[in-house]
Design an enzyme around this catalytic site. Sequence first.
Site, PDB file in Angstrom:
ATOM      1  N   LYS A 100       0.858  -1.188   0.000  1.00 33.43           N
ATOM      2  CA  LYS A 100       0.000   0.000   0.000  1.00 33.43           C
ATOM      3  C   LYS A 100       0.899   1.244   0.000  1.00 33.43           C
ATOM      4  O   LYS A 100       1.687   1.460   0.916  1.00 33.43           O
ATOM      5  CB  LYS A 100      -0.923   0.030   1.217  1.00 33.43           C
ATOM      6  CG  LYS A 100      -1.778   1.293   1.267  1.00 33.43           C
ATOM      7  CD  LYS A 100      -2.489   1.450   2.596  1.00 33.43           C
ATOM      8  CE  LYS A 100      -3.096   2.842   2.702  1.00 33.43           C
ATOM      9  NZ  LYS A 100      -3.648   3.122   4.043  1.00 33.43           N
ATOM     10  N   GLY A 161      -7.971   9.162  10.209  1.00 31.00           N
ATOM     11  CA  GLY A 161      -8.199   9.227  11.646  1.00 31.00           C
ATOM     12  C   GLY A 161      -9.258  10.201  12.099  1.00 31.00           C
ATOM     13  O   GLY A 161      -9.485  10.368  13.299  1.00 31.00           O
ATOM     14  N   ASN A 209      -8.572   1.580  10.223  1.00 27.17           N
ATOM     15  CA  ASN A 209      -7.748   1.279  11.386  1.00 27.17           C
ATOM     16  C   ASN A 209      -8.307   1.973  12.621  1.00 27.17           C
ATOM     17  O   ASN A 209      -8.802   1.331  13.543  1.00 27.17           O
ATOM     18  CB  ASN A 209      -6.299   1.681  11.129  1.00 27.17           C
ATOM     19  CG  ASN A 209      -5.341   1.231  12.229  1.00 27.17           C
ATOM     20  OD1 ASN A 209      -4.135   1.427  12.141  1.00 27.17           O
ATOM     21  ND2 ASN A 209      -5.828   0.600  13.287  1.00 27.17           N
ATOM     22  N   THR A 210      -8.283   3.311  12.612  1.00 24.69           N
ATOM     23  CA  THR A 210      -8.668   4.056  13.807  1.00 24.69           C
ATOM     24  C   THR A 210     -10.113   3.805  14.214  1.00 24.69           C
ATOM     25  O   THR A 210     -10.430   3.793  15.416  1.00 24.69           O
ATOM     26  CB  THR A 210      -8.453   5.571  13.583  1.00 24.69           C
ATOM     27  OG1 THR A 210      -7.143   5.789  13.077  1.00 24.69           O
ATOM     28  CG2 THR A 210      -8.625   6.349  14.882  1.00 24.69           C
TER      29      THR A 210
END
Length: 260
Positions: A100, A161, A209-210
């Site tokens: 990535k 995020g 992710n976050t």
Amino acid sequence: MDQLVIAGKAYGSRLLVGTGKYKDFEQTRQAVEASGAEIVTVAIRRTNIGQDPKQPSLLDALPPSKFTYLPNTAGCYTAEDAIRTLRLARELLDGHDLVKLEVLGDPDTLYPNVSETLKAAEILVKDGFKVMVYTSDDPIMAKQLEEVGCVAIMPLASLIGSGMGILNPWNLQIIIDRIQVPVIVDAGVGTASDATIAMELGCDAVLMNTAIAGAQNPVLMASAMKKAVEAGREAYLAGRMPKKVYQASPSSPTGGMIGS
């Protein structure tokens, strides 16, 4: 079976998850397993996957025999840094070539520097990497990245995020309509409904992710995200009913009513 295909390999899950920001590798393992994800991203500059043999390794918590690793270039601000990082990752992971790419523009917004991203993508593709690329929601740039050989285009939904969800569904729709390789929403998902909306638009997958690691209960949120992605994909495949502005339609047929 409705599978996600990236660079010729099929995956059963359309949810990709990151491995950062958890309290320890054990919580990472629990959350990833609850998510059902088969592809996991790892920030080479921040996570130990063998660089330090004296410290715990993510490879022990999430064995590569069970998960497909997606090394990323989080924290890179130039094409040169990103290329150097992914070449290191290929060495650490015994020739692994699915990666990535992200080249950031500034540390405050973490918005992608698309010119540096395109430069890095061209070199990495020529170097034999299978490049999944994080980019803005600009349809023109998305097409250029596809044309240089990227195997998946990963436009942001909103800032990394931020948890703000999908701020510009119209741009995402244009990208989905024009790109032939998988389109994967990357960054900005905050909760399960955001993931569902992305899939209902026609995205091939969602990476986060976050949204999981930052939840009060990451393992439970991972389970919720798994269901959200599956529900959104099924709704997209089913084809939603048309919207009817200012027009009601009874759920049950009116003809042949009892007593009429």
